[in-house]
Design a protein around this motif. Sequence first.
Motif, PDB file in Angstrom:
ATOM      1  N   GLY A 230       0.583  -1.270   0.040  1.00  0.00           N
ATOM      2  CA  GLY A 230      -0.021  -0.613  -0.061  1.00  0.00           C
ATOM      3  C   GLY A 230       1.407   1.113  -0.193  1.00  0.00           C
ATOM      4  N   LYS A 231       1.443   0.908  -0.729  1.00  0.00           N
ATOM      5  CA  LYS A 231       2.544   2.280  -0.896  1.00  0.00           C
ATOM      6  C   LYS A 231       2.799   2.456  -2.499  1.00  0.00           C
ATOM      7  CE  LYS A 231       5.364   1.296   3.163  1.00  0.00           C
ATOM      8  NZ  LYS A 231       4.664   2.567   4.285  1.00  0.00           N
ATOM      9  N   ILE A 232       2.759   4.506  -2.036  1.00  0.00           N
ATOM     10  CA  ILE A 232       3.054   5.167  -3.444  1.00  0.00           C
ATOM     11  C   ILE A 232       4.023   6.068  -3.496  1.00  0.00           C
ATOM     12  CG2 ILE A 232       2.528   7.160  -4.867  1.00  0.00           C
ATOM     13  CD1 ILE A 232      -0.564   6.413  -3.914  1.00  0.00           C
ATOM     14  N   THR A 233       5.413   5.917  -4.305  1.00  0.00           N
ATOM     15  CA  THR A 233       6.645   7.050  -3.830  1.00  0.00           C
ATOM     16  C   THR A 233       6.762   7.312  -5.269  1.00  0.00           C
ATOM     17  OG1 THR A 233       8.094   4.973  -4.704  1.00  0.00           O
ATOM     18  CG2 THR A 233       7.257   5.303  -2.445  1.00  0.00           C
ATOM     19  N   GLY A 234       7.654   8.500  -5.231  1.00  0.00           N
ATOM     20  CA  GLY A 234       7.868   9.223  -5.714  1.00  0.00           C
ATOM     21  C   GLY A 234       8.630  10.468  -5.918  1.00  0.00           C
ATOM     22  N   THR A 235       8.763  11.359  -6.742  1.00  0.00           N
ATOM     23  CA  THR A 235       8.962  12.644  -6.293  1.00  0.00           C
ATOM     24  C   THR A 235       8.243  14.133  -6.150  1.00  0.00           C
ATOM     25  OG1 THR A 235       9.387  12.972  -8.865  1.00  0.00           O
ATOM     26  CG2 THR A 235      11.263  11.930  -7.881  1.00  0.00           C
ATOM     27  N   TYR A 236       9.188  15.087  -5.479  1.00  0.00           N
ATOM     28  CA  TYR A 236       7.506  16.580  -5.275  1.00  0.00           C
ATOM     29  C   TYR A 236       8.482  17.644  -5.317  1.00  0.00           C
ATOM     30  CZ  TYR A 236       4.584  18.881  -2.083  1.00  0.00           C
ATOM     31  OH  TYR A 236       4.063  19.894  -1.337  1.00  0.00           O
ATOM     32  N   ASP A 237       7.364  18.284  -6.170  1.00  0.00           N
ATOM     33  CA  ASP A 237       8.205  19.899  -6.170  1.00  0.00           C
ATOM     34  C   ASP A 237       8.341  21.160  -5.266  1.00  0.00           C
ATOM     35  OD1 ASP A 237       9.104  22.261  -7.499  1.00  0.00           O
ATOM     36  OD2 ASP A 237       7.849  22.281  -8.667  1.00  0.00           O
ATOM     37  N   LEU A 238       9.421  20.957  -4.637  1.00  0.00           N
ATOM     38  CA  LEU A 238       9.740  21.868  -2.978  1.00  0.00           C
ATOM     39  C   LEU A 238       9.285  23.090  -3.741  1.00  0.00           C
ATOM     40  CD1 LEU A 238      12.225  19.661  -1.072  1.00  0.00           C
ATOM     41  CD2 LEU A 238       9.818  19.844  -0.933  1.00  0.00           C
ATOM     42  N   THR A 239       9.556  23.798  -4.706  1.00  0.00           N
ATOM     43  CA  THR A 239       9.311  24.819  -4.994  1.00  0.00           C
ATOM     44  C   THR A 239       8.692  26.145  -5.130  1.00  0.00           C
ATOM     45  OG1 THR A 239       9.063  24.573  -7.304  1.00  0.00           O
ATOM     46  CG2 THR A 239      11.686  24.365  -6.570  1.00  0.00           C
ATOM     47  N   ARG A 240       7.197  25.188  -4.296  1.00  0.00           N
ATOM     48  CA  ARG A 240       6.636  26.355  -4.697  1.00  0.00           C
ATOM     49  C   ARG A 240       6.515  26.480  -3.441  1.00  0.00           C
ATOM     50  NH1 ARG A 240       1.977  22.955  -9.084  1.00  0.00           N
ATOM     51  NH2 ARG A 240       0.327  24.274  -7.517  1.00  0.00           N
ATOM     52  N   GLY A 241       7.203  26.587  -2.189  1.00  0.00           N
ATOM     53  CA  GLY A 241       6.288  26.952  -0.930  1.00  0.00           C
ATOM     54  C   GLY A 241       5.523  26.199  -0.136  1.00  0.00           C
ATOM     55  N   GLY A 242       4.954  26.649   0.937  1.00  0.00           N
ATOM     56  CA  GLY A 242       3.575  25.610   1.342  1.00  0.00           C
ATOM     57  C   GLY A 242       4.756  24.981   2.704  1.00  0.00           C
ATOM     58  N   ASP A 243       3.394  24.601   3.419  1.00  0.00           N
ATOM     59  CA  ASP A 243       4.211  23.439   4.516  1.00  0.00           C
ATOM     60  C   ASP A 243       4.962  22.043   3.867  1.00  0.00           C
ATOM     61  OD1 ASP A 243       2.658  25.057   6.355  1.00  0.00           O
ATOM     62  OD2 ASP A 243       1.295  23.849   5.992  1.00  0.00           O
ATOM     63  N   LEU A 244       4.694  22.058   2.777  1.00  0.00           N
ATOM     64  CA  LEU A 244       5.367  20.782   2.391  1.00  0.00           C
ATOM     65  C   LEU A 244       6.242  20.957   1.295  1.00  0.00           C
ATOM     66  CD1 LEU A 244       2.782  17.894   2.021  1.00  0.00           C
ATOM     67  CD2 LEU A 244       4.634  18.591   4.091  1.00  0.00           C
ATOM     68  N   GLY A 245       6.340  22.226   1.365  1.00  0.00           N
ATOM     69  CA  GLY A 245       7.521  22.950   0.617  1.00  0.00           C
ATOM     70  C   GLY A 245       9.118  24.121   1.291  1.00  0.00           C
ATOM     71  N   LEU A 246       9.222  24.724   0.645  1.00  0.00           N
ATOM     72  CA  LEU A 246      10.397  25.648   0.585  1.00  0.00           C
ATOM     73  C   LEU A 246      10.186  26.844  -0.075  1.00  0.00           C
ATOM     74  CD1 LEU A 246      13.515  23.278  -0.056  1.00  0.00           C
ATOM     75  CD2 LEU A 246      11.917  24.176   2.565  1.00  0.00           C
ATOM     76  N   ALA A 247      10.411  28.407   0.444  1.00  0.00           N
ATOM     77  CA  ALA A 247       9.983  29.191  -0.296  1.00  0.00           C
ATOM     78  C   ALA A 247      11.463  30.437   0.080  1.00  0.00           C
ATOM     79  CB  ALA A 247       9.178  30.403   0.802  1.00  0.00           C
ATOM     80  N   ASP A 248      12.490  30.170   0.599  1.00  0.00           N
ATOM     81  CA  ASP A 248      13.200  30.745   0.158  1.00  0.00           C
ATOM     82  C   ASP A 248      14.281  30.542  -1.144  1.00  0.00           C
ATOM     83  OD1 ASP A 248      17.053  31.324   1.158  1.00  0.00           O
ATOM     84  OD2 ASP A 248      15.938  32.538   2.910  1.00  0.00           O
ATOM     85  N   ARG A 249      14.486  31.541  -1.500  1.00  0.00           N
ATOM     86  CA  ARG A 249      15.384  31.468  -2.931  1.00  0.00           C
ATOM     87  C   ARG A 249      16.797  30.773  -2.503  1.00  0.00           C
ATOM     88  NH1 ARG A 249      14.225  37.276  -6.186  1.00  0.00           N
ATOM     89  NH2 ARG A 249      11.711  35.888  -5.979  1.00  0.00           N
ATOM     90  N   ALA A 250      17.483  31.542  -1.445  1.00  0.00           N
ATOM     91  CA  ALA A 250      19.154  30.600  -1.082  1.00  0.00           C
ATOM     92  C   ALA A 250      18.387  29.441  -0.797  1.00  0.00           C
ATOM     93  CB  ALA A 250      19.318  31.640  -0.044  1.00  0.00           C
ATOM     94  N   ASP A 251      17.817  28.537   0.095  1.00  0.00           N
ATOM     95  CA  ASP A 251      17.344  27.454   0.098  1.00  0.00           C
ATOM     96  C   ASP A 251      17.479  27.003  -0.822  1.00  0.00           C
ATOM     97  OD1 ASP A 251      17.616  28.057   2.499  1.00  0.00           O
ATOM     98  OD2 ASP A 251      15.704  27.637   3.473  1.00  0.00           O
ATOM     99  N   LEU A 252      16.540  26.944  -1.727  1.00  0.00           N
ATOM    100  CA  LEU A 252      16.388  25.891  -3.197  1.00  0.00           C
ATOM    101  C   LEU A 252      17.486  26.455  -4.252  1.00  0.00           C
ATOM    102  CD1 LEU A 252      12.821  27.755  -4.000  1.00  0.00           C
ATOM    103  CD2 LEU A 252      13.233  25.730  -3.116  1.00  0.00           C
ATOM    104  N   ALA A 253      18.632  27.527  -4.251  1.00  0.00           N
ATOM    105  CA  ALA A 253      19.271  27.313  -4.667  1.00  0.00           C
ATOM    106  C   ALA A 253      20.429  26.517  -4.531  1.00  0.00           C
ATOM    107  CB  ALA A 253      20.205  28.603  -4.996  1.00  0.00           C
ATOM    108  N   ALA A 254      20.325  26.508  -2.596  1.00  0.00           N
ATOM    109  CA  ALA A 254      21.422  25.288  -2.639  1.00  0.00           C
ATOM    110  C   ALA A 254      20.827  23.455  -2.791  1.00  0.00           C
ATOM    111  CB  ALA A 254      21.499  25.073  -1.355  1.00  0.00           C
ATOM    112  N   LEU A 255      19.721  23.647  -3.981  1.00  0.00           N
ATOM    113  CA  LEU A 255      19.168  22.472  -3.810  1.00  0.00           C
ATOM    114  C   LEU A 255      19.060  22.194  -5.440  1.00  0.00           C
ATOM    115  CD1 LEU A 255      15.627  22.079  -1.474  1.00  0.00           C
ATOM    116  CD2 LEU A 255      17.987  20.459  -1.232  1.00  0.00           C
ATOM    117  N   GLY A 256      19.086  22.957  -5.833  1.00  0.00           N
ATOM    118  CA  GLY A 256      19.287  22.888  -7.128  1.00  0.00           C
ATOM    119  C   GLY A 256      18.490  22.625  -7.781  1.00  0.00           C
TER     120      GLY A 256
END
Length: 255
Positions: free
Chosen positions: A159-185
């Motif tokens: 019963g598991k679904i795995t995959g990839t997720y876009d963090l760049t749109r912010g929100g609780d399950l994302g990131l908003a800081d540009r420096a953090d996003l740049a570091a992640l690439g």
Amino acid sequence: MKAFTGVVVGLLVVLVLAGCGGTAQRSGSTSAAASGGPAGKDVLVGAVKALQATTYGYTMKIDNGTVTGVVDPAGKRQARLDSVASGVKFSLEGIVVGGGERYFRTSIPAAGVNAKKWYRFDRTKVNHTEIIGLFETDDPTSSKDFAARVGEAHMGDEGKITGTYDLTRGGDLGLADRADLAALGARAKAAPFVVTLDAQGRLASVKVTVPEYAGTAQRTLTVDYRDLGKPVQLTVPKPAEIAQANAAVYNLLNN
């Protein structure tokens, strides 16, 4: 107080932009599961639609704290945020009983606001929804946004679904800081996620992993669902605990 409230409102803006999942029927086809992405994505899309039509409880653990609540599509909702701002712990709570009956309580120190009281407020007097959006929204975990941010989605065993997720749109399950996003690439658009279904094929949890970057340790943002389809039990305040919202309360909600 104004600066402190600004931090709180900023956190709550993040809350109403969060992304996560809902209930779903597990695919019974072995060939569909083996095909990978399309089947997994279809399950997630169906899960989001199903969540909007049922009752459920949830616990969301994010960078800014923990949110717990219950949702009834008929209009009953309750939520509580426990967080820390500027080193100070605080809570925000809200209840929508149905129709126009709404209550608000907070531990935020503010003149004229009693942390032990639930305030019944007039919705028409609240012009900014950042705070009350925590409990007023019919989709507090922003499940409608979740599937749209998923890249790959693969059905797995148990019963598991795995995959990839876009963090760049912010929100609780994302990131908003540009420096953090740049570091992640490129990893920022392909963060690993795991969706777990229960024995009935319903959504049990969503976990998004934020990879390590720029000296920041890897961490996991989670949403756990419970009591799907069961009657929602609201903790309605007792009459002695209720007061009518005063100018200080409305000032806090609208600041």
